[in-house]
Design a protein around this motif. Structure first.
Motif, PDB file in Angstrom:
ATOM      1  N   PRO A 120       0.811  -1.222   0.000  1.00  0.00           N
ATOM      2  CA  PRO A 120       0.000   0.000   0.000  1.00  0.00           C
ATOM      3  C   PRO A 120       0.849   1.279   0.000  1.00  0.00           C
ATOM      4  CG  PRO A 120      -0.982  -1.608   1.452  1.00  0.00           C
ATOM      5  CD  PRO A 120       0.345  -2.169   1.044  1.00  0.00           C
ATOM      6  N   HIS A 121       2.011   1.244   0.666  1.00  0.00           N
ATOM      7  CA  HIS A 121       2.924   2.388   0.611  1.00  0.00           C
ATOM      8  C   HIS A 121       3.497   2.558  -0.789  1.00  0.00           C
ATOM      9  CE1 HIS A 121       3.238   3.463   4.872  1.00  0.00           C
ATOM     10  NE2 HIS A 121       3.299   2.184   5.168  1.00  0.00           N
ATOM     11  N   TRP A 122       3.985   1.466  -1.356  1.00  0.00           N
ATOM     12  CA  TRP A 122       4.636   1.560  -2.671  1.00  0.00           C
ATOM     13  C   TRP A 122       3.653   2.015  -3.733  1.00  0.00           C
ATOM     14  CZ3 TRP A 122       8.083   1.947   0.297  1.00  0.00           C
ATOM     15  CH2 TRP A 122       8.761   0.950   0.995  1.00  0.00           C
ATOM     16  N   ASP A 179       2.589   5.843  -7.782  1.00  0.00           N
ATOM     17  CA  ASP A 179       1.527   6.575  -8.488  1.00  0.00           C
ATOM     18  C   ASP A 179       1.763   8.086  -8.453  1.00  0.00           C
ATOM     19  OD1 ASP A 179       0.212   4.277  -9.164  1.00  0.00           O
ATOM     20  OD2 ASP A 179      -1.580   4.647  -7.961  1.00  0.00           O
ATOM     21  N   TYR A 180       2.097   8.595  -7.284  1.00  0.00           N
ATOM     22  CA  TYR A 180       2.193  10.045  -7.093  1.00  0.00           C
ATOM     23  C   TYR A 180       3.453  10.626  -7.721  1.00  0.00           C
ATOM     24  CZ  TYR A 180       2.298  14.562  -4.645  1.00  0.00           C
ATOM     25  OH  TYR A 180       2.343  15.896  -4.344  1.00  0.00           O
ATOM     26  N   LEU A 181       4.574   9.897  -7.627  1.00  0.00           N
ATOM     27  CA  LEU A 181       5.841  10.447  -8.088  1.00  0.00           C
ATOM     28  C   LEU A 181       6.153  10.136  -9.548  1.00  0.00           C
ATOM     29  CD1 LEU A 181       8.181   9.736  -5.031  1.00  0.00           C
ATOM     30  CD2 LEU A 181       7.070  11.881  -5.627  1.00  0.00           C
ATOM     31  N   PHE A 182       5.838   8.919  -9.989  1.00  0.00           N
ATOM     32  CA  PHE A 182       6.367   8.466 -11.269  1.00  0.00           C
ATOM     33  C   PHE A 182       5.318   8.076 -12.306  1.00  0.00           C
ATOM     34  CE2 PHE A 182       9.251   7.123  -7.803  1.00  0.00           C
ATOM     35  CZ  PHE A 182      10.251   8.052  -8.033  1.00  0.00           C
ATOM     36  N   LEU A 186       7.418  -3.821 -11.495  1.00  0.00           N
ATOM     37  CA  LEU A 186       6.164  -3.157 -11.835  1.00  0.00           C
ATOM     38  C   LEU A 186       6.352  -2.309 -13.083  1.00  0.00           C
ATOM     39  CD1 LEU A 186       6.716  -2.691  -8.445  1.00  0.00           C
ATOM     40  CD2 LEU A 186       4.239  -2.528  -8.628  1.00  0.00           C
ATOM     41  N   GLU A 187       5.364  -2.345 -13.960  1.00  0.00           N
ATOM     42  CA  GLU A 187       5.331  -1.476 -15.128  1.00  0.00           C
ATOM     43  C   GLU A 187       4.470  -0.267 -14.808  1.00  0.00           C
ATOM     44  OE1 GLU A 187       5.769  -4.760 -18.747  1.00  0.00           O
ATOM     45  OE2 GLU A 187       3.831  -3.789 -18.354  1.00  0.00           O
ATOM     46  N   LEU A 188       5.022   0.921 -15.027  1.00  0.00           N
ATOM     47  CA  LEU A 188       4.290   2.153 -14.790  1.00  0.00           C
ATOM     48  C   LEU A 188       3.910   2.768 -16.135  1.00  0.00           C
ATOM     49  CD1 LEU A 188       6.552   3.769 -12.037  1.00  0.00           C
ATOM     50  CD2 LEU A 188       4.903   1.894 -11.814  1.00  0.00           C
ATOM     51  N   GLU A 189       3.033   3.756 -16.065  1.00  0.00           N
ATOM     52  CA  GLU A 189       2.696   4.457 -17.302  1.00  0.00           C
ATOM     53  C   GLU A 189       3.947   5.132 -17.864  1.00  0.00           C
ATOM     54  OE1 GLU A 189       0.051   7.823 -16.870  1.00  0.00           O
ATOM     55  OE2 GLU A 189       0.629   8.066 -14.777  1.00  0.00           O
ATOM     56  N   ASN A 190       3.926   5.423 -19.147  1.00  0.00           N
ATOM     57  CA  ASN A 190       5.059   6.046 -19.844  1.00  0.00           C
ATOM     58  C   ASN A 190       6.269   5.121 -19.949  1.00  0.00           C
ATOM     59  OD1 ASN A 190       3.552   8.489 -20.013  1.00  0.00           O
ATOM     60  ND2 ASN A 190       4.227   9.043 -17.954  1.00  0.00           N
ATOM     61  N   ALA A 248      -7.785   2.193  -1.060  1.00  0.00           N
ATOM     62  CA  ALA A 248      -8.183   0.916  -1.666  1.00  0.00           C
ATOM     63  C   ALA A 248      -7.203   0.487  -2.751  1.00  0.00           C
ATOM     64  CB  ALA A 248      -9.594   1.023  -2.231  1.00  0.00           C
ATOM     65  N   LYS A 249      -6.628   1.457  -3.463  1.00  0.00           N
ATOM     66  CA  LYS A 249      -5.646   1.125  -4.494  1.00  0.00           C
ATOM     67  C   LYS A 249      -4.433   0.425  -3.890  1.00  0.00           C
ATOM     68  CE  LYS A 249      -6.836   4.900  -7.680  1.00  0.00           C
ATOM     69  NZ  LYS A 249      -6.349   6.155  -8.311  1.00  0.00           N
ATOM     70  N   GLY A 250      -4.079   0.828  -2.685  1.00  0.00           N
ATOM     71  CA  GLY A 250      -2.970   0.176  -2.002  1.00  0.00           C
ATOM     72  C   GLY A 250      -3.273  -1.275  -1.701  1.00  0.00           C
ATOM     73  N   MET A 251      -4.489  -1.547  -1.223  1.00  0.00           N
ATOM     74  CA  MET A 251      -4.874  -2.928  -0.943  1.00  0.00           C
ATOM     75  C   MET A 251      -4.994  -3.731  -2.231  1.00  0.00           C
ATOM     76  SD  MET A 251      -5.240  -4.730   1.677  1.00  0.00           S
ATOM     77  CE  MET A 251      -5.129  -6.492   1.406  1.00  0.00           C
ATOM     78  N   GLN A 252      -5.415  -3.068  -3.306  1.00  0.00           N
ATOM     79  CA  GLN A 252      -5.479  -3.743  -4.605  1.00  0.00           C
ATOM     80  C   GLN A 252      -4.105  -4.257  -5.021  1.00  0.00           C
ATOM     81  OE1 GLN A 252      -5.716  -1.253  -8.095  1.00  0.00           O
ATOM     82  NE2 GLN A 252      -7.135  -2.650  -9.116  1.00  0.00           N
ATOM     83  N   LEU A 253      -3.076  -3.405  -4.877  1.00  0.00           N
ATOM     84  CA  LEU A 253      -1.732  -3.817  -5.259  1.00  0.00           C
ATOM     85  C   LEU A 253      -1.239  -4.967  -4.382  1.00  0.00           C
ATOM     86  CD1 LEU A 253       0.391  -2.905  -7.381  1.00  0.00           C
ATOM     87  CD2 LEU A 253       1.572  -1.760  -5.505  1.00  0.00           C
ATOM     88  N   ALA A 254      -1.577  -4.925  -3.093  1.00  0.00           N
ATOM     89  CA  ALA A 254      -1.178  -6.008  -2.194  1.00  0.00           C
ATOM     90  C   ALA A 254      -1.814  -7.328  -2.613  1.00  0.00           C
ATOM     91  CB  ALA A 254      -1.556  -5.658  -0.759  1.00  0.00           C
ATOM     92  N   GLU A 255      -3.103  -7.313  -2.899  1.00  0.00           N
ATOM     93  CA  GLU A 255      -3.789  -8.539  -3.310  1.00  0.00           C
ATOM     94  C   GLU A 255      -3.231  -9.068  -4.629  1.00  0.00           C
ATOM     95  OE1 GLU A 255      -8.035  -8.500  -3.340  1.00  0.00           O
ATOM     96  OE2 GLU A 255      -8.175  -8.379  -1.150  1.00  0.00           O
ATOM     97  N   LEU A 256      -2.962  -8.161  -5.567  1.00  0.00           N
ATOM     98  CA  LEU A 256      -2.405  -8.588  -6.852  1.00  0.00           C
ATOM     99  C   LEU A 256      -0.988  -9.132  -6.674  1.00  0.00           C
ATOM    100  CD1 LEU A 256      -3.649  -5.702  -9.176  1.00  0.00           C
ATOM    101  CD2 LEU A 256      -4.396  -8.095  -9.224  1.00  0.00           C
ATOM    102  N   GLY A 257      -0.215  -8.543  -5.753  1.00  0.00           N
ATOM    103  CA  GLY A 257       1.122  -9.042  -5.480  1.00  0.00           C
ATOM    104  C   GLY A 257       1.099 -10.454  -4.940  1.00  0.00           C
ATOM    105  N   LEU A 258       0.201 -10.718  -4.002  1.00  0.00           N
ATOM    106  CA  LEU A 258       0.075 -12.064  -3.439  1.00  0.00           C
ATOM    107  C   LEU A 258      -0.415 -13.058  -4.497  1.00  0.00           C
ATOM    108  CD1 LEU A 258      -1.503 -11.099  -0.003  1.00  0.00           C
ATOM    109  CD2 LEU A 258       0.756 -12.132  -0.360  1.00  0.00           C
ATOM    110  N   LYS A 259      -1.354 -12.622  -5.331  1.00  0.00           N
ATOM    111  CA  LYS A 259      -1.880 -13.489  -6.388  1.00  0.00           C
ATOM    112  C   LYS A 259      -0.811 -13.780  -7.435  1.00  0.00           C
ATOM    113  CE  LYS A 259      -5.700 -13.921  -9.690  1.00  0.00           C
ATOM    114  NZ  LYS A 259      -6.911 -13.241 -10.257  1.00  0.00           N
TER     115      LYS A 259
END
Length: 383
Positions: free
Chosen positions: A203-205, A210-213, A250-254, A357-368
């Protein structure tokens, strides 16, 4: 003109993070400075009521920090119309139920992350808050660390040119609890109690990336439980059922690629417990918790790979520190003041329950991703 008070229910402040960062270094510090300066000659003074399950701890904190109100009865605190904000820093497994109570009572919400133990639960909280019309925010403290704020300054100045990649290294050695006491509570290593480094740190990452990059588009992750047994606070050996390390791409936009390593089983040989390296066409930077250093392309050395010759370049000496140029306050306190201005003055506060919620989404996707051994797309979220 003058000072007005705002009632804040602070649930879970007897815990380590709740006590140190949210109570002492944020709310108590704001009270000691005379409140939040609203910029119009007025000040907003937090009037907290401490809520928890341990009467002795609550009483001790209230006496030590001159806070008159405390209770073990959450419903009683929620029924008081003078309390307009509900703050939650309990263990994750208790958070969702309490926030639902607070939303139902019409309180504005500010809380730690993860906001729930599941994406479904986190989205439901965002939906309920939206329907109830209550303002809401989630702690995103890493954005307000001095090192990260200096990194943001470089980004805003266009220092990097086109950003190519981000490398994040986080972690330290958490003792197993046998011959030396562990620095983290035992529930962190129990999946059934909401533990695990992915749930704790992804959730931190998410908000940092998202905010910086740029927004996270896809990821591939591997979770590991490197230490299978640990010893709890009572000296009892238990099986670690949650991950204590995670390795992700992780792949980011751009087209930016981020590699993120998180571990409670690593010995530190870097500048800080968290380092973020950004490489761009025009320059690079490495940010820690407080400091940030740069290397512009005109100052970049030209090493040649030759293992038969001794290296003559001092790579560490090739970097320049970014100056402070300002006074940096506690990261949690900065965001508390922003949220209080958001509640009282309507100032912008983008880090709401949906962002949480986006943070929890990334956590769930990471575990999956780790379980399935696959790349996963990160779909957009809305309520």
């Amino acid at each position: 003109m003058g000072t007005r008070t705002i009632g804040i229910i602070m649930n879970g402040v007897t815990g380590r993070m709740g006590t140190r960062q949210h109570l002492i270094r944020s709310i108590v510090a704001i009270r000691e400075q005379g409140g939040v300066d609203l910029g119009n000659g007025e000040f907003l003074m937090p009037d907290p009521i401490l809520v928890g399950r341990n009467e002795d701890k609550l009483k001790s904190l209230s006496e030590k920090y001159s806070i008159e109100r405390w209770t073990t009865n959450l419903s009683e605190a929620l029924s008081d119309g003078n309390n307009v904000i509900y703050f939650d820093s309990q263990t994750t497994s208790r958070r969702e139920k309490a926030i639902k109570q607070a939303i139902e009572a019409g309180k504005h919400i500010y809380c730690e992350k993860p906001t729930s133990t599941s994406l479904e639960g986190a989205l439901e909280l965002a939906k309920l808050a939206k329907e109830a019309g209550v303002k809401n925010g989630v702690v995103q403290d890493k954005l307000f660390l001095p090192g990260v704020m200096k990194l943001k300054r470089l980004l805003d100045a266009g220092f990097f040119g086109d950003i190519l990649s981000v490398r994040m290294e986080f972690g330290y050695w958490v003792f197993e609890g046998d011959w030396q006491e562990g620095q983290r509570p035992s529930w962190n290593y129990k999946k059934e109690e909401g533990g695990g480094i992915i749930v704790d740190m992804f959730p931190h990452w998410r908000y940092v990336l998202d905010y910086l990059f740029g927004s996270v588009q896809a990821l591939s992750a591997v979770a590991a439980t490197h230490i299978p047994e640990r010893v709890d606070e009572e000296g009892q050996t238990y099986k670690a059922t949650a991950d204590d390390a995670a390795y992700a791409i992780l792949e980011l936009e751009n087209g930016v690629i981020a590699s993120v390593n998180s571990s409670w089983t690593v010995r530190v040989n870097r500048d800080d417990l968290l380092t973020i390296q950004v490489d761009g066409t025009e320059g690079s930077a490495v940010a820690g918790l407080r400091d940030c250093k740069t290397q512009h392309k005109v100052n970049t050395p030209k090493p040649v790979w030759n293992p038969d010759l001794e290296n003559t370049i001092d790579f560490e000496d090739q970097w320049e520190k970014v100056p402070d140029n300002q006074v940096f306050e506690n990261a949690f306190k900065i965001q508390w003041e922003m949220f209080l201005k958001h509640i009282d003055q309507g100032e912008n506060f983008p880090w709401d329950l949906l962002e949480g919620a986006k943070g929890m989404q990334l956590a769930e996707l990471g575990l999956k991703s780790s379980e399935k051994r696959c790349w996963l797309e990160v779909p957009s979220l809305e309520v």
